[in-house]
Design an enzyme around this catalytic site. Structure first.
Site, PDB file in Angstrom:
ATOM      1  N   THR A   1       0.877  -1.175   0.000  1.00 40.85           N
ATOM      2  CA  THR A   1       0.000   0.000   0.000  1.00 40.85           C
ATOM      3  C   THR A   1       0.910   1.220   0.000  1.00 40.85           C
ATOM      4  OG1 THR A   1      -0.008   0.112   2.393  1.00 40.85           O
ATOM      5  CG2 THR A   1      -1.749  -1.180   1.367  1.00 40.85           C
TER       6      THR A   1
ATOM      7  N   GLU B   1      -5.590  -4.162  -0.391  1.00 37.94           N
ATOM      8  CA  GLU B   1      -5.824  -5.287   0.526  1.00 37.94           C
ATOM      9  C   GLU B   1      -6.955  -6.195   0.047  1.00 37.94           C
ATOM     10  OE1 GLU B   1      -5.398  -2.164   1.265  1.00 37.94           O
ATOM     11  OE2 GLU B   1      -4.337  -1.863   3.151  1.00 37.94           O
TER      12      GLU B   1
ATOM     13  N   LYS C   1     -13.861  17.133  11.194  1.00 38.91           N
ATOM     14  CA  LYS C   1     -14.654  17.001  12.425  1.00 38.91           C
ATOM     15  C   LYS C   1     -15.026  18.393  12.927  1.00 38.91           C
ATOM     16  CE  LYS C   1     -12.432  12.663  13.335  1.00 38.91           C
ATOM     17  NZ  LYS C   1     -11.186  12.694  12.544  1.00 38.91           N
TER      18      LYS C   1
ATOM     19  N   TRP D   1     -19.368  15.025  11.557  1.00 40.28           N
ATOM     20  CA  TRP D   1     -18.422  14.778  10.478  1.00 40.28           C
ATOM     21  C   TRP D   1     -18.876  15.407   9.159  1.00 40.28           C
ATOM     22  CZ3 TRP D   1     -16.990   8.880  11.006  1.00 40.28           C
ATOM     23  CH2 TRP D   1     -16.261   8.703  12.190  1.00 40.28           C
TER      24      TRP D   1
HETATM   25  P1  ADP Z   1      -3.314   3.470  -1.357  1.00 40.28           P
HETATM   26  O1  ADP Z   1      -3.500   4.374  -2.535  1.00 40.28           O
HETATM   27  O2  ADP Z   1      -3.488   4.139  -0.043  1.00 40.28           O
HETATM   28  O3  ADP Z   1      -2.174   2.522  -1.437  1.00 40.28           O
HETATM   29  P2  ADP Z   1      -5.377   1.836  -2.382  1.00 40.28           P
HETATM   30  O4  ADP Z   1      -4.963   2.135  -3.749  1.00 40.28           O
HETATM   31  O5  ADP Z   1      -5.546   0.452  -1.956  1.00 40.28           O
HETATM   32  O6  ADP Z   1      -4.462   2.452  -1.336  1.00 40.28           O
HETATM   33  O7  ADP Z   1      -6.624   2.706  -2.073  1.00 40.28           O
HETATM   34  C1  ADP Z   1      -7.664   2.330  -1.259  1.00 40.28           C
HETATM   35  C2  ADP Z   1      -8.462   3.536  -0.814  1.00 40.28           C
HETATM   36  O8  ADP Z   1      -8.780   4.384  -1.889  1.00 40.28           O
HETATM   37  C3  ADP Z   1      -9.798   3.154  -0.230  1.00 40.28           C
HETATM   38  O9  ADP Z   1      -9.684   2.758   1.096  1.00 40.28           O
HETATM   39  C4  ADP Z   1     -10.584   4.428  -0.399  1.00 40.28           C
HETATM   40  O10 ADP Z   1     -10.343   5.344   0.635  1.00 40.28           O
HETATM   41  C5  ADP Z   1     -10.034   5.005  -1.671  1.00 40.28           C
HETATM   42  N1  ADP Z   1     -10.930   4.702  -2.789  1.00 40.28           N
HETATM   43  C6  ADP Z   1     -10.801   3.750  -3.717  1.00 40.28           C
HETATM   44  N2  ADP Z   1     -11.808   3.786  -4.603  1.00 40.28           N
HETATM   45  C7  ADP Z   1     -12.614   4.807  -4.216  1.00 40.28           C
HETATM   46  C8  ADP Z   1     -13.844   5.351  -4.702  1.00 40.28           C
HETATM   47  N3  ADP Z   1     -14.436   4.890  -5.788  1.00 40.28           N
HETATM   48  N4  ADP Z   1     -14.379   6.383  -4.029  1.00 40.28           N
HETATM   49  C9  ADP Z   1     -13.789   6.881  -2.922  1.00 40.28           C
HETATM   50  N5  ADP Z   1     -12.638   6.417  -2.418  1.00 40.28           N
HETATM   51  C10 ADP Z   1     -12.055   5.388  -3.055  1.00 40.28           C
END
Ligand code: ADP
Length: 542
Positions: free
Chosen positions: A185, A330, A439, A444
């Site tokens: 991640t 994940e 917040k 929220w």
């Molecule tokens: P990172 O970029 O932190 O490594 P990921 O690519 O796995 O992690 O991203 C996951 C996160 O991206 C989700 O937990 C969510 O917050 C955000 N996310 C993914 N798709 C969407 C969506 N369609 N709308 C809003 N948030 C999204």
């Protein structure tokens, strides 16, 4: 009593064998990193994947070893994945958009034993090579003619590396739970954490993704995965497309509006997938040039929230269906997809849009619930929001080397770190990431909602909201705007545009204009950087 069906392990390399046998002539097109468009097919990919496997064994790579890739979406990268997985290794995708120090940290944490890379990234590899403790050799994903001038030691050109062996290689007999892929991640807070996919999870995920109400692809489709293979399995497309015999078009290094549009036209792409920022580039290009999208039927948009205005532009201006999707590294990564359910298909378009901007409903294999701070499940009423937890056969049960234990509970649920609502029809809406939500006075405010509305303003290219300290309310929203080239708008224009569209107490306390909003390595707004820059912004209301 046990069932009497065959114990046929779900192994990733069986996908490419199936593709070679039943869709062998199906084309795969790549915009090579060196420039030209080249064509191959699944039969050739499968044969070359076996060469990769055999060459890796010859070079000393063992069962369970991690092999890093720092690469664009190309046929060579795909061959590498299948070759590594088929010899019992673990393909480990590294995100080239990260800082080189972070790439080196991740490669070392994963104990990568070799590194395959595209020549675009030679400078990064040269920089990190002295730090890579376990890497025994490098493979540049090119031929000898295009090998860059470099002082890198133990370097092969890919074409030479696989020419050292033939394609007579028996795939390793593995159990389906054997590790297959590794992806970290991006770690906007703390160190990156590794998600270790198994053969079984990848195959199940690919089957899930291939359903009509999920990615909705068929063997008749021509698919352009713009979402990088280093961004969580290219959202299953690297496995689902060969599984069903769809034509794959790999965009290589060029992901700008003009280059994407060219491939959409010349290869007659019917389906594609990418994050909103990529689509923003394409839509702006279409607006500037007056071009249309005559072949494209469906786009999947996810990774961050897809604004209503983007769905509307694709669907009403260009007649392209949008499927909004949500997921996480994940989760392999697909978690929900926004196809319209049977009883919603005949709604008026505006009401359909209200549903399409939600993040979608889960396919079979993804369980979801929302909980409060005491881990008590909350109602699925479309209004109550809480922390989103998920569980399923393609979802991590822990991070590599035991990191991040607190995200997993005893009942096997993974805490996504997202705040969401679930409605009675099963659609999930992301309110925010728990760490981004504003917040205000104990309540929220969803930064995503305000951002998505703001980009509906005709002069706004991109918007971000962060919480800024406020003496009375703890935090209040600050709206940060990037204007479209050549367009103007004032603070008052923007606020007026938002008025009436959100609750009064959600209205941003101030608007600032910037030239650029920083993004994470996976194309998301980098809120930590914005908080650093604007965290002490003096609000006129303070
Ligand atoms: P990172 O970029 O932190 O490594 P990921 O690519 O796995 O992690 O991203 C996951 C996160 O991206 C989700 O937990 C969510 O917050 C955000 N996310 C993914 N798709 C969407 C969506 N369609 N709308 C809003 N948030 C999204």
């Amino acid at each position: 009593m046990l069932g009497q069906m065959q114990d046929w392990p779900l192994l990733v390399h069986k996908i490419i064998d199936h593709a070679a046998l039943y869709h062998g002539d199906r084309e795969m097109v790549t915009r090579e990193v060196a420039g030209p468009i080249t064509r191959t097919n699944y039969r050739t990919i499968a044969s070359r994947a076996r060469r990769v496997a055999k060459a890796l064994v010859k070079a000393g790579i063992k069962n369970g070893d991690r092999v890093g890739t720092l690469a664009w979406n190309t046929h060579r990268h795909l061959e590498t994945w299948y070759g590594i997985a088929g010899m019992g290794g673990v393909y480990h995708t590294l995100n080239p958009r990260l800082h080189p120090d972070q790439i080196a940290w991740i490669a070392n944490h994963a104990d990568d034993k070799a590194l395959f890379f595209d020549t675009t990234f030679t400078p990064i590899v040269e920089q990190i090579a002295p730090k890579l403790k376990k890497v025994k050799f490098f493979v540049a994903l090119t031929d000898k003619a295009n090998l860059p001038k470099t002082k890198l030691k133990k370097l092969y050109a890919y074409e030479d590396f696989i020419a050292r062996v033939d394609d007579k290689f028996e795939w390793k007999e593995l159990g389906e739970n054997a590790a297959c892929g590794l992806c970290y991640t991006s770690g906007t807070t703390g160190n990156p954490k590794g998600v270790l996919y198994s053969h079984r999870s990848n195959v199940i995920h690919a089957l899930m993704a291939g359903q009509t109400d999920a990615l909705g692809v068929s063997g008749k489709d021509t698919i352009l995965p713009i979402v990088p293979m280093f961004h969580a399995n290219a959202w299953a497309l690297a496995f689902t497309a060969p599984m069903i015999g769809a034509k794959l078009v790999m965009p290589g290094a060029k992901l700008d509006g003009a280059s994407v549009c060219e491939l959409l036209e010349t290869e007659k792409i019917t389906m594609s997938a990418a994050v909103p920022t990529v689509w923003l580039g394409l839509l702006q290009y279409l607006e500037q040039t007056g071009k249309t999208l005559p072949h494209l039927k469906r786009v999947v948009i996810g990774g961050s929230a897809c604004p209503r205005s983007m769905i509307e532009a694709f669907e009403t201006k260009y007649d392209v269906e949008v499927v909004h999707a949500w997921g996480m590294t994940e989760m392999s990564p697909l978690g929900t997809l926004g196809s319209l359910k049977w009883h919603l298909a005949d709604l008026p378009y505006e009401e359909k849009l209200d549903i399409k901007i939600k993040q979608g409903h889960p396919p079979f294999g993804v369980e979801m619930k929302i909980v409060d701070d005491k881990n008590k499940e909350l109602p699925r009423d479309g209004k109550t929001f809480g922390r989103l937890k998920v569980r399923g056969p393609a979802i991590a049960k822990g991070y590599f080397k035991g990191d991040g234990k607190s995200s997993f509970d005893k009942q096997g649920w993974f805490d996504t770190g997202d705040v969401a609502t679930l409605d009675k029809d099963g659609y999930m809406t992301i309110v925010d990431r728990a760490k981004d939500v504003v917040k205000s006075g104990g309540e929220w405010i969803s930064t995503i909602d305000i951002e998505n509305l703001a980009v509906g303003h005709p002069a706004v290219a991109e918007a971000a909201v962060i919480g800024v300290a406020h003496p009375k309310w703890d935090e209040r929203p600050l709206l940060i705007i990037v204007l479209k080239p050549g367009k103007t708008a004032t603070r008052e224009d923007i606020l007026k545009f938002l008025e009436g569209k959100i609750a009064k107490w959600w209205m941003p306390d101030d608007v600032v204009f910037v030239d650029e909003i920083p993004h994470t390595a996976t194309g998301k707004i980098l809120k930590t950087a914005l908080r650093e820059r604007f965290g002490h912004h003096k609000l006129p209301t303070a």
